[in-house]
Design a protein around this motif. Structure first.
Motif, PDB file in Angstrom:
ATOM      1  N   UNK A  20     -34.412  -4.323 -17.447  1.00 35.83           N
ATOM      2  CA  UNK A  20     -34.978  -5.652 -17.707  1.00 35.83           C
ATOM      3  C   UNK A  20     -35.473  -5.740 -19.143  1.00 35.83           C
ATOM      4  N   UNK A  21     -36.115  -4.694 -19.627  1.00 32.38           N
ATOM      5  CA  UNK A  21     -36.614  -4.670 -21.006  1.00 32.38           C
ATOM      6  C   UNK A  21     -35.456  -4.816 -22.002  1.00 32.38           C
ATOM      7  N   UNK A  22     -34.368  -4.069 -21.797  1.00 34.57           N
ATOM      8  CA  UNK A  22     -33.219  -4.179 -22.686  1.00 34.57           C
ATOM      9  C   UNK A  22     -32.579  -5.564 -22.591  1.00 34.57           C
ATOM     10  N   UNK A  23     -32.552  -6.138 -21.398  1.00 33.59           N
ATOM     11  CA  UNK A  23     -31.985  -7.480 -21.241  1.00 33.59           C
ATOM     12  C   UNK A  23     -32.840  -8.512 -21.968  1.00 33.59           C
ATOM     13  N   UNK A  24     -34.149  -8.364 -21.913  1.00 32.83           N
ATOM     14  CA  UNK A  24     -35.036  -9.297 -22.609  1.00 32.83           C
ATOM     15  C   UNK A  24     -34.868  -9.207 -24.120  1.00 32.83           C
ATOM     16  N   UNK A  73     -33.608  -9.224  -8.391  1.00 35.57           N
ATOM     17  CA  UNK A  73     -33.036 -10.566  -8.307  1.00 35.57           C
ATOM     18  C   UNK A  73     -32.696 -11.082  -9.697  1.00 35.57           C
ATOM     19  N   UNK A  74     -33.606 -10.880 -10.645  1.00 42.10           N
ATOM     20  CA  UNK A  74     -33.339 -11.310 -12.020  1.00 42.10           C
ATOM     21  C   UNK A  74     -32.175 -10.533 -12.626  1.00 42.10           C
ATOM     22  N   UNK A  75     -32.159  -9.227 -12.408  1.00 43.69           N
ATOM     23  CA  UNK A  75     -31.106  -8.403 -12.995  1.00 43.69           C
ATOM     24  C   UNK A  75     -29.724  -8.744 -12.434  1.00 43.69           C
ATOM     25  N   UNK A  76     -29.662  -9.118 -11.166  1.00 44.85           N
ATOM     26  CA  UNK A  76     -28.370  -9.472 -10.560  1.00 44.85           C
ATOM     27  C   UNK A  76     -27.818 -10.781 -11.109  1.00 44.85           C
ATOM     28  N   UNK A  77     -28.650 -11.607 -11.671  1.00 43.47           N
ATOM     29  CA  UNK A  77     -28.217 -12.900 -12.174  1.00 43.47           C
ATOM     30  C   UNK A  77     -27.966 -12.925 -13.676  1.00 43.47           C
ATOM     31  N   UNK A  78     -27.983 -11.758 -14.302  1.00 44.81           N
ATOM     32  CA  UNK A  78     -27.706 -11.693 -15.733  1.00 44.81           C
ATOM     33  C   UNK A  78     -26.257 -12.080 -16.001  1.00 44.81           C
ATOM     34  N   UNK A  80     -22.556 -11.637 -17.352  1.00 47.36           N
ATOM     35  CA  UNK A  80     -21.785 -10.380 -17.356  1.00 47.36           C
ATOM     36  C   UNK A  80     -21.851  -9.603 -18.672  1.00 47.36           C
ATOM     37  N   UNK A  81     -21.817 -10.303 -19.809  1.00 49.10           N
ATOM     38  CA  UNK A  81     -21.824  -9.586 -21.091  1.00 49.10           C
ATOM     39  C   UNK A  81     -23.155  -8.868 -21.333  1.00 49.10           C
ATOM     40  N   UNK A  82     -24.242  -9.456 -20.886  1.00 46.78           N
ATOM     41  CA  UNK A  82     -25.546  -8.802 -21.033  1.00 46.78           C
ATOM     42  C   UNK A  82     -25.666  -7.671 -20.019  1.00 46.78           C
ATOM     43  N   UNK A  83     -25.199  -7.912 -18.821  1.00 41.16           N
ATOM     44  CA  UNK A  83     -25.300  -6.911 -17.761  1.00 41.16           C
ATOM     45  C   UNK A  83     -24.561  -5.626 -18.122  1.00 41.16           C
ATOM     46  N   UNK A  84     -23.366  -5.736 -18.688  1.00 41.98           N
ATOM     47  CA  UNK A  84     -22.618  -4.530 -19.049  1.00 41.98           C
ATOM     48  C   UNK A  84     -23.295  -3.774 -20.185  1.00 41.98           C
ATOM     49  N   UNK A  85     -23.875  -4.481 -21.132  1.00 46.51           N
ATOM     50  CA  UNK A  85     -24.575  -3.807 -22.227  1.00 46.51           C
ATOM     51  C   UNK A  85     -25.853  -3.136 -21.747  1.00 46.51           C
ATOM     52  N   UNK A  86     -26.529  -3.754 -20.799  1.00 50.32           N
ATOM     53  CA  UNK A  86     -27.770  -3.191 -20.269  1.00 50.32           C
ATOM     54  C   UNK A  86     -27.476  -1.946 -19.439  1.00 50.32           C
TER      55      UNK A  86
END
Length: 92
Positions: A20-24, A73-78, A80-86
């Motif tokens: 979550x921190x990296x996604x933010x 729940x938040x992480x599942x809704x990222x 795709x481009x952010x999710x793969x980098x995270x």
């Protein structure tokens, strides 16, 4: 009591919190992610809980269930481009 809660939360949530921190911090992080994270932090710091902490076991269990579920729940809704980098391991 509060310190024990924080230690337990951190041991349970370490991986999700890190993602979550990296996604933010991602440049393309959506505003709803920042809002959702702020609401989770407010819930954790708020003295008002769904079940009062005065109840010996149940009072802490609601926090241990709600917070991880909200983060997942938040992480599942990222996007795709952010999710793969995270999910990629970071190297220094």
């Amino acid at each position: 009591m509060v310190f024990k809660r924080l230690v337990l939360w951190w041991s349970v949530l370490r991986g999700d919190v890190r993602r979550l921190w990296f996604a933010l911090r991602h440049p393309a992080a959506p505003s709803w992610l920042k809002l959702g994270t702020a609401l989770i932090v407010l819930y954790v710091l708020s003295p008002i809980d769904l079940l009062p902490d005065a109840l010996p076991v149940i009072g802490v269990l609601d926090d241990l269930v709600i917070v991880p579920l909200a983060i997942r729940w938040l992480l599942k809704r990222l996007p795709p481009e952010i999710s793969t980098e995270v999910e990629r391991p970071r190297r220094r």
